[in-house]
Write a protein that holds these residues in place. Sequence first.
Motif, PDB file in Angstrom:
ATOM      1  N   LEU A   1       0.812  -1.219   0.000  1.00  0.00           N
ATOM      2  CA  LEU A   1       0.000   0.000   0.000  1.00  0.00           C
ATOM      3  C   LEU A   1       0.841   1.262   0.000  1.00  0.00           C
ATOM      4  O   LEU A   1       0.439   2.294  -0.535  1.00  0.00           O
ATOM      5  CB  LEU A   1      -0.934   0.011   1.212  1.00  0.00           C
ATOM      6  CG  LEU A   1      -2.136  -0.929   1.165  1.00  0.00           C
ATOM      7  CD1 LEU A   1      -2.876  -0.877   2.492  1.00  0.00           C
ATOM      8  CD2 LEU A   1      -3.068  -0.561   0.019  1.00  0.00           C
TER       9      LEU A   1
ATOM     10  N   THR B   1      -6.317 -12.235   0.728  1.00  0.00           N
ATOM     11  CA  THR B   1      -5.392 -11.140   0.478  1.00  0.00           C
ATOM     12  C   THR B   1      -4.754 -10.544   1.730  1.00  0.00           C
ATOM     13  O   THR B   1      -3.567 -10.204   1.725  1.00  0.00           O
ATOM     14  CB  THR B   1      -6.115 -10.003  -0.270  1.00  0.00           C
ATOM     15  OG1 THR B   1      -7.228  -9.564   0.527  1.00  0.00           O
ATOM     16  CG2 THR B   1      -6.628 -10.481  -1.612  1.00  0.00           C
TER      17      THR B   1
ATOM     18  N   THR C   1       2.615  -3.274  -8.562  1.00  0.00           N
ATOM     19  CA  THR C   1       2.162  -2.123  -7.769  1.00  0.00           C
ATOM     20  C   THR C   1       0.824  -2.432  -7.119  1.00  0.00           C
ATOM     21  O   THR C   1      -0.220  -1.873  -7.470  1.00  0.00           O
ATOM     22  CB  THR C   1       2.055  -0.867  -8.654  1.00  0.00           C
ATOM     23  OG1 THR C   1       3.241  -0.728  -9.422  1.00  0.00           O
ATOM     24  CG2 THR C   1       1.881   0.390  -7.810  1.00  0.00           C
ATOM     25  N   HIS C   2       0.872  -3.333  -6.156  1.00  0.00           N
ATOM     26  CA  HIS C   2      -0.349  -3.756  -5.469  1.00  0.00           C
ATOM     27  C   HIS C   2       0.054  -4.523  -4.220  1.00  0.00           C
ATOM     28  O   HIS C   2       1.239  -4.792  -4.005  1.00  0.00           O
ATOM     29  CB  HIS C   2      -1.217  -4.620  -6.379  1.00  0.00           C
ATOM     30  CG  HIS C   2      -2.686  -4.369  -6.227  1.00  0.00           C
ATOM     31  ND1 HIS C   2      -3.328  -4.432  -5.011  1.00  0.00           N
ATOM     32  CD2 HIS C   2      -3.653  -4.079  -7.132  1.00  0.00           C
ATOM     33  CE1 HIS C   2      -4.628  -4.185  -5.183  1.00  0.00           C
ATOM     34  NE2 HIS C   2      -4.849  -3.958  -6.459  1.00  0.00           N
ATOM     35  N   PHE C   3      -0.962  -4.890  -3.401  1.00  0.00           N
ATOM     36  CA  PHE C   3      -0.658  -5.693  -2.221  1.00  0.00           C
ATOM     37  C   PHE C   3      -1.102  -7.137  -2.380  1.00  0.00           C
ATOM     38  O   PHE C   3      -0.959  -7.944  -1.462  1.00  0.00           O
ATOM     39  CB  PHE C   3      -1.281  -5.077  -0.955  1.00  0.00           C
ATOM     40  CG  PHE C   3      -2.772  -4.908  -1.006  1.00  0.00           C
ATOM     41  CD1 PHE C   3      -3.612  -5.905  -0.555  1.00  0.00           C
ATOM     42  CD2 PHE C   3      -3.339  -3.743  -1.489  1.00  0.00           C
ATOM     43  CE1 PHE C   3      -4.987  -5.755  -0.585  1.00  0.00           C
ATOM     44  CE2 PHE C   3      -4.716  -3.572  -1.523  1.00  0.00           C
ATOM     45  CZ  PHE C   3      -5.542  -4.585  -1.067  1.00  0.00           C
TER      46      PHE C   3
ATOM     47  N   ASP D   1      -3.640  -9.151  -8.509  1.00  0.00           N
ATOM     48  CA  ASP D   1      -4.909  -8.837  -9.146  1.00  0.00           C
ATOM     49  C   ASP D   1      -4.671  -8.698 -10.640  1.00  0.00           C
ATOM     50  O   ASP D   1      -3.546  -8.431 -11.094  1.00  0.00           O
ATOM     51  CB  ASP D   1      -5.487  -7.548  -8.570  1.00  0.00           C
ATOM     52  CG  ASP D   1      -6.958  -7.381  -8.899  1.00  0.00           C
ATOM     53  OD1 ASP D   1      -7.562  -8.332  -9.425  1.00  0.00           O
ATOM     54  OD2 ASP D   1      -7.502  -6.294  -8.622  1.00  0.00           O
TER      55      ASP D   1
ATOM     56  N   LEU E   1      -3.013   2.941 -10.790  1.00  0.00           N
ATOM     57  CA  LEU E   1      -2.768   1.865  -9.835  1.00  0.00           C
ATOM     58  C   LEU E   1      -2.771   2.345  -8.401  1.00  0.00           C
ATOM     59  O   LEU E   1      -3.135   1.596  -7.489  1.00  0.00           O
ATOM     60  CB  LEU E   1      -1.437   1.184 -10.177  1.00  0.00           C
ATOM     61  CG  LEU E   1      -1.430   0.414 -11.505  1.00  0.00           C
ATOM     62  CD1 LEU E   1      -0.071  -0.200 -11.759  1.00  0.00           C
ATOM     63  CD2 LEU E   1      -2.504  -0.663 -11.519  1.00  0.00           C
ATOM     64  N   ASP E   2      -2.362   3.594  -8.155  1.00  0.00           N
ATOM     65  CA  ASP E   2      -2.401   4.113  -6.789  1.00  0.00           C
ATOM     66  C   ASP E   2      -3.835   4.221  -6.285  1.00  0.00           C
ATOM     67  O   ASP E   2      -4.145   3.832  -5.154  1.00  0.00           O
ATOM     68  CB  ASP E   2      -1.706   5.478  -6.720  1.00  0.00           C
ATOM     69  CG  ASP E   2      -0.198   5.364  -6.887  1.00  0.00           C
ATOM     70  OD1 ASP E   2       0.354   4.321  -6.489  1.00  0.00           O
ATOM     71  OD2 ASP E   2       0.425   6.303  -7.419  1.00  0.00           O
TER      72      ASP E   2
ATOM     73  N   ASP F   1      -6.348   2.548  -7.532  1.00  0.00           N
ATOM     74  CA  ASP F   1      -6.905   1.198  -7.507  1.00  0.00           C
ATOM     75  C   ASP F   1      -6.543   0.463  -6.229  1.00  0.00           C
ATOM     76  O   ASP F   1      -7.327  -0.344  -5.722  1.00  0.00           O
ATOM     77  CB  ASP F   1      -6.413   0.403  -8.720  1.00  0.00           C
ATOM     78  CG  ASP F   1      -7.123   0.824  -9.991  1.00  0.00           C
ATOM     79  OD1 ASP F   1      -8.096   1.592  -9.887  1.00  0.00           O
ATOM     80  OD2 ASP F   1      -6.714   0.394 -11.070  1.00  0.00           O
ATOM     81  N   ARG F   2      -5.350   0.727  -5.684  1.00  0.00           N
ATOM     82  CA  ARG F   2      -4.981   0.100  -4.415  1.00  0.00           C
ATOM     83  C   ARG F   2      -5.890   0.578  -3.288  1.00  0.00           C
ATOM     84  O   ARG F   2      -6.260  -0.203  -2.402  1.00  0.00           O
ATOM     85  CB  ARG F   2      -3.513   0.397  -4.083  1.00  0.00           C
ATOM     86  CG  ARG F   2      -2.524  -0.458  -4.840  1.00  0.00           C
ATOM     87  CD  ARG F   2      -1.108  -0.225  -4.373  1.00  0.00           C
ATOM     88  NE  ARG F   2      -0.601   1.087  -4.731  1.00  0.00           N
ATOM     89  CZ  ARG F   2       0.635   1.497  -4.487  1.00  0.00           C
ATOM     90  NH1 ARG F   2       1.481   0.698  -3.854  1.00  0.00           N
ATOM     91  NH2 ARG F   2       1.039   2.704  -4.855  1.00  0.00           N
ATOM     92  N   GLN F   3      -6.254   1.848  -3.324  1.00  0.00           N
ATOM     93  CA  GLN F   3      -7.151   2.372  -2.302  1.00  0.00           C
ATOM     94  C   GLN F   3      -8.544   1.754  -2.424  1.00  0.00           C
ATOM     95  O   GLN F   3      -9.170   1.394  -1.423  1.00  0.00           O
ATOM     96  CB  GLN F   3      -7.234   3.898  -2.420  1.00  0.00           C
ATOM     97  CG  GLN F   3      -5.904   4.603  -2.206  1.00  0.00           C
ATOM     98  CD  GLN F   3      -5.982   6.077  -2.520  1.00  0.00           C
ATOM     99  OE1 GLN F   3      -7.061   6.646  -2.672  1.00  0.00           O
ATOM    100  NE2 GLN F   3      -4.827   6.723  -2.636  1.00  0.00           N
TER     101      GLN F   3
ATOM    102  N   ALA G   1      -9.129  -1.135  -3.763  1.00  0.00           N
ATOM    103  CA  ALA G   1      -8.983  -2.559  -3.446  1.00  0.00           C
ATOM    104  C   ALA G   1      -9.009  -2.797  -1.948  1.00  0.00           C
ATOM    105  O   ALA G   1      -9.597  -3.782  -1.484  1.00  0.00           O
ATOM    106  CB  ALA G   1      -7.684  -3.096  -4.054  1.00  0.00           C
TER     107      ALA G   1
END
Length: 327
Positions: free
Chosen positions: A17, A77, A174-176, A179, A267-268, A270-272, A274
């Motif tokens: 994150l 996840t 670029t994710h946790f 996906d 992607l930033d 999208d992480r939020q 997600a």
Amino acid sequence: MAIRNRTEVTEFVLLGLSSWPEMQPVIFGVVLSMYLVALMGNALLVIVALSDPKLQTPMYFLLSQLSFIDMFLTTITVPQMLVHTLSANRTISFNCCMIQLFFFMAVGSMEGHLLAAMAYDRYVAICDPLRYSAIISHHLCLRITLTSWVVVSLNSLLYSVLVTRLTFCDNQLTHFFCDITPLLKLSCTRPVVNEMLIFTEGVAVVVSPFFFILGSYARIGIAIVRMHSVSALRKALSTCSSHILVVLLLYGSVIRMYLRPSSSYDLDQDRQVAIFYTVVTPMLNPLIYSLRNQEVKGALRRLFRKLSISGSFQPGCQVNRRCQHVS
């Protein structure tokens, strides 16, 4: 160093994150708290729905399945993310990444199918109440659940196989978690086939339940307008309000994350979204259904009363009372 072809990719690096070290303990504490609340809330709903005699109805069977899905979704996840938050090693093997992608897409899609089944249940209960018992049964709900699992599993398997055939130019994800959106962004060439699949077959499997829900509530809305009884109107709105709120939480996130071309992905952001979809929504769902549903609140009170009574009649307590009586 950039990786030039897929055959050389044996693992991915999950960037998480945030890249700020000072934020990692804060993220760990907040996410762990929400994860535990989500697990306990949904587990409690499953126990109540399956054990309370007054909740042995098809609607609450579907609700118990939804709570199980929420526990499964967040467990796919979050534990891995918590470990990576406090660890310097944030890698995941290629095979484990594909397995996580498969389960995440299958379970996420299954949630929409369950909400569609619940919408149909509410439609029959409000629009055709005299035939409800003849139309809706535990057997029908079980068949719907099993059929949905088959459909979403095949859909997820198709996506996962196509992702394994991509050529990746980098392994910094670029994710946790693994996906499909960040994986497509790592492709050396534009994944046209995957994008076409998302907007065709993906719409059919993932978004079609949403249109079914909209159709069901359109019919329910017409039935509510025709109601002349204020009490019946209030009961219908109370019955549907929790379900509508959960639908909005789910599909607001899904449409924001997936149903757009890969060139427009941020992607930033999208992480939020997600983290909201995988942690916040599973945490809120049991609260929504328990706080706004009188039957669930009554079942919870009966469960806690039963636990308190059983705790007060322990053998040790009985022995002490006998001793006091003799003295």
